[in-house]
Scaffold this active site. Structure first.
Site, PDB file in Angstrom:
ATOM      1  N   LYS A 116       0.825  -1.210   0.000  1.00 43.58           N
ATOM      2  CA  LYS A 116       0.000   0.000   0.000  1.00 43.58           C
ATOM      3  C   LYS A 116       0.860   1.261   0.000  1.00 43.58           C
ATOM      4  O   LYS A 116       0.526   2.255  -0.642  1.00 43.58           O
ATOM      5  CB  LYS A 116      -0.945  -0.012   1.201  1.00 43.58           C
ATOM      6  CG  LYS A 116      -2.102  -0.996   1.082  1.00 43.58           C
ATOM      7  CD  LYS A 116      -3.031  -0.844   2.274  1.00 43.58           C
ATOM      8  CE  LYS A 116      -4.309  -1.656   2.094  1.00 43.58           C
ATOM      9  NZ  LYS A 116      -4.086  -3.090   2.026  1.00 43.58           N
ATOM     10  N   GLU A 200      -2.896   6.300   8.140  1.00 34.12           N
ATOM     11  CA  GLU A 200      -3.620   7.235   7.291  1.00 34.12           C
ATOM     12  C   GLU A 200      -4.630   8.028   8.103  1.00 34.12           C
ATOM     13  O   GLU A 200      -5.172   7.530   9.099  1.00 34.12           O
ATOM     14  CB  GLU A 200      -4.372   6.490   6.172  1.00 34.12           C
ATOM     15  CG  GLU A 200      -3.480   5.958   5.090  1.00 34.12           C
ATOM     16  CD  GLU A 200      -4.275   5.343   3.964  1.00 34.12           C
ATOM     17  OE1 GLU A 200      -3.663   5.066   2.917  1.00 34.12           O
ATOM     18  OE2 GLU A 200      -5.497   5.135   4.125  1.00 34.12           O
ATOM     19  N   HIS A 235     -14.446  -3.296   8.711  1.00 35.04           N
ATOM     20  CA  HIS A 235     -13.750  -2.847   7.506  1.00 35.04           C
ATOM     21  C   HIS A 235     -13.904  -3.845   6.364  1.00 35.04           C
ATOM     22  O   HIS A 235     -13.125  -3.820   5.409  1.00 35.04           O
ATOM     23  CB  HIS A 235     -12.262  -2.595   7.783  1.00 35.04           C
ATOM     24  CG  HIS A 235     -12.022  -1.623   8.896  1.00 35.04           C
ATOM     25  ND1 HIS A 235     -12.361  -0.289   8.815  1.00 35.04           N
ATOM     26  CD2 HIS A 235     -11.508  -1.803  10.152  1.00 35.04           C
ATOM     27  CE1 HIS A 235     -12.050   0.308   9.953  1.00 35.04           C
ATOM     28  NE2 HIS A 235     -11.550  -0.580  10.774  1.00 35.04           N
ATOM     29  N   ARG A 296      -6.799  -8.170  -8.984  1.00 39.13           N
ATOM     30  CA  ARG A 296      -7.509  -9.437  -9.184  1.00 39.13           C
ATOM     31  C   ARG A 296      -8.972  -9.118  -9.471  1.00 39.13           C
ATOM     32  O   ARG A 296      -9.379  -7.956  -9.453  1.00 39.13           O
ATOM     33  CB  ARG A 296      -7.422 -10.297  -7.918  1.00 39.13           C
ATOM     34  CG  ARG A 296      -7.882  -9.529  -6.673  1.00 39.13           C
ATOM     35  CD  ARG A 296      -7.970 -10.405  -5.449  1.00 39.13           C
ATOM     36  NE  ARG A 296      -8.066  -9.642  -4.223  1.00 39.13           N
ATOM     37  CZ  ARG A 296      -9.174  -9.077  -3.749  1.00 39.13           C
ATOM     38  NH1 ARG A 296     -10.298  -9.149  -4.444  1.00 39.13           N
ATOM     39  NH2 ARG A 296      -9.170  -8.423  -2.600  1.00 39.13           N
TER      40      ARG A 296
END
Length: 678
Positions: A116, A200, A235, A296
């Site tokens: 990420k 973040e 999440h 994917r």
């Protein structure tokens, strides 16, 4: 085009790929673990190869065994599905080295987007907006805490190699950071083999909007519009829809361009999803930020297929075999609205704790042009702790969002599952929840709608007990007729079960329990039915099993002048006679109290200090001898690669822990010796 492919996956996605491959005339090879020897994907494939024990790390995650199976069977390509090795660059390289096509992006693109933090740097360079945060390599705990303090709370700690909602923690206060970091790193290491994290800024009232992209080897790249995946728990996505509510043509164009630019920046080929976080000002100014790219096919790809009329697995096979994209951007269009609900074996009332067991009864809604059910499970199959507890994906389509919502509610009402706890009733409430129905969407919707989504438990309506009684009486009649037909005198009155008595009306009482409450249904046998009485309310009841039409196999129950269609599934296990009643789109579990059958109501474990499923103790959070209050965390159990906190059921004292950190525990194992206050 390939003539034979191997599917390096299991369950729903393996069955999904087989369906398209068969339509295209491509033969399929399934791989399976010892636990999946009789699984649906194995039964559907043309060939199947066992690749190891139940644990994924010894089977589905062992690339060498999958490649060996491909070589043995002559498969020309490998479809990885999603999860497992689908985003593993080492496996993609190994396929190329073996001369077998990997039906996915190049290994270099997977590597670029697999981290990420690295992906954020690439996106910034490509001009794609990114969320403010720390994406560096220094993982010292104090430095990470300092970065979080500087960004400003709330923040998200996310596994750098993560996905699927695993390895992610929301931290709202600085004093909670250390514990959240440790938990996130443990889960990331367990799920992805890498405990590196990034920090973040958490955007409150944010929306999760993602774009389906597709690229070929000839330089063409398109997007197939967006999906809104804002409704999440832990999440992880619960409901997805396409197109995103409130999306304007201008915003779709801007976000679609950013998604295509992201794909081009890493030389992407095949199917992928670029995920964006839309801020709370999105409706006003359209601001959005790059979150991650999934290299994917996504779990939620069917909603895109429903609105675009395209088969994305077919696109994958064509692109991987060297063909150009089937359509150009200007040839793609949106038709209607689609929703996908993930049907899980889990208990929403217990923080969505996964549920395991055998599917004693499984009856999905009928499929049509408007309703689609993607599943890898059939009645009688087992939900095990080894894999994701998804039962199916329920997908609906209609001309607009309101019609699609109504279609979804009806399809959920038609779902009947017995044997494990499921989220079907929760999903039924979710699609009529005012916030969702009004498209007031954000990733915190479930939490802010808790009062509506998790109502206080109440007693079942009286009709539930009347329906259960009629179902039981009909079963008794059918059993009596069966015994009579196999006896020497099938017409003997002694074989009947019609309640006839000489010079007296026959009466009996059927007793049921719901929680601690007892419900007694008095039964008087009438000429053409039964007179049922409960708590002073009396009805003339009749019933029969429907043999054809939409409701075939269900009960038609008449209560006076009212006709109901319902299902009652009887399950006798251990010392309980359970009756699952499906009525008016809701389902109820009640217990039959039979004087000839010893019943201990509430005989299952899981609500106290026992393991709700097999797992590993990863941390002890209290000290022996410590006085704790109700709800205090006592230990963390890892099961299905997720962490579950076991809490104190009452105020009391921790007398002893039965296991140490690192110990494996069985389902139902006693975890804590706990003394509750009197």
């Amino acid at each position: 085009m390939f003539t034979k492919i191997l599917i390096a996956n299991r369950g729903e996605i393996a069955c999904r790929v087989i369906k398209t491959a068969r339509r295209m005339g491509v033969r399929t090879v399934a791989v399976y673990s010892e636990a999946d020897a009789n699984a649906r994907h194995v039964r559907l494939a043309d060939e199947a190869v066992c690749i190891g024990p139940a644990a994924a790390r010894e089977s589905y995650l062992v690339g060498e065994r999958i490649l060996a199976a491909a070589r043995r069977t002559g498969a020309q390509a490998i479809h990885p599905g999603y999860g497992f090795l689908s985003e593993n660059d080492v496996f993609a390289d190994a396929c190329a080295a073996a001369g077998i096509v990997f039906i996915g992006p190049p290994a270099a693109a997977i590597r670029a987007m697999g981290s990420k933090s690295a992906a954020k740097a690439i996106m910034s360079a490509a001009g794609v907006p990114v969320t403010p945060g720390y994406h560096g390599d220094d993982q010292e705990a104090e430095l990470l805490r300092g970065k979080a303090d500087a960004i400003g709370y709330p923040v998200l700690i996310k596994a750098a190699a993560g996905g699927g909602g695993k390895g992610m923690r929301l931290v709202e206060r600085g004093e909670d950071f250390a514990a959240a970091l440790a938990s996130c790193q443990r889960e990331a290491l367990s799920s992805f083999g890498d405990d590196k994290v990034l920090i973040e800024k958490y955007l409150s009232r944010s929306r999760h909007i993602e774009f389906q992209i597709f690229a070929d080897t000839r330089g063409n790249c398109v997007h197939l519009f967006e999906r809104d995946c804002s409704v999440q728990r832990r999440h992880q996505k619960v409901l997805e829809e396409a197109p995103a509510p409130g999306m304007t043509s201008a915003r779709r164009t801007a976000m679609g361009k950013a998604a295509v630019d992201a794909a081009r920046a890493v030389g992407y080929v095949g199917a992928g999803t670029v995920e964006f976080i839309a801020s709370d000002t999105f409706v006003a100014d359209g601001s959005f930020y790059f979150m991650e790219m999934n290299t994917r096919l996504q779990v939620e790809h069917p909603v895109t297929e429903m609105i675009s009329g395209q088969d994305l697995v077919e696109w994958q096979l064509r692109v991987a075999s060297g063909e150009a994209l089937p359509l150009r951007q200007e040839q793609l269009e949106i038709r209607g609205h689609a929703l996908e609900a993930r049907i899980y074996a889990e208990n929403p009332e217990q923080d969505f704790l996964p549920s395991t067991g055998r599917l004693v009864h499984l009856s999905p809604p009928a499929e049509s042009l408007n309703v689609r059910v993607d599943t890898g499970i059939e009645q009688g199959d087992e939900i095990t702790p080894f894999y994701d507890p998804m039962i199916a994906k329920l997908v609906v389509w209609d001309v607009d969002r309101d019609a699609a919502l109504a279609r979804m509610w009806q399809a959920l009402a038609d779902y009947r599952i017995v044997g494990v706890s499921t989220n079907v009733a929760f999903l039924s409430r979710l699609v009529v929840c005012p916030a969702f129905a009004d498209a007031d969407l954000d990733t915190g919707l479930i939490e802010r709608s808790r009062e509506f989504l998790f109502p206080a438990h109440s007693e079942p309506p009286r009709n539930v007990f009347f329906v259960a009684a009629v179902a039981g009486l009909l079963r008794e009649q059918a059993a009596a007729l069966s015994r009579a037909s196999h006896s020497g005198d099938p017409w003997s009155p002694w074989s009947s079960h019609d309640g006839w008595r000489l010079n007296i009306q026959s009466r009996r009482t059927l007793t049921y329990r719901s929680g601690e409450a007892v419900f007694e249904v008095a039964v008087d046998y009438e000429v053409d039915g039964w007179r049922l009485t409960l708590a002073g309310e009396s009805v003339l009841a009749r019933g029969r099993v429907l043999e054809s039409g939409r409701f075939a196999g269900q009960l038609a129950v008449e209560l006076d002048d009212r006709r109901l269609v319902a299902s009652v599934v009887a399950v006798n296990e251990k010392q309980e006679q359970k009756r699952y009643v499906f009525l008016h789109g809701s389902n109820y579990l009640i217990l039959r109290d039979d004087p000839l059958h010893l019943v201990e109501a509430g005989g299952t474990h899981g609500g106290g200090l026992t393991a709700p499923m097999p797992g590993k103790v990863v941390a002890l959070l209290a000290a022996v001898g410590q006085q704790v209050e109700k709800g205090a965390p006592l230990l963390i159990l890892e099961a299905m690669k997720m962490e579950h906190t076991i809490t104190a059921p009452k105020n009391g004292i921790v007398k002893a822990f039965c296991y140490a950190a690192g110990d494996q525990v069985a389902d139902g194992a006693e975890l804590v010796d706990f003394a509750a206050e009197k």
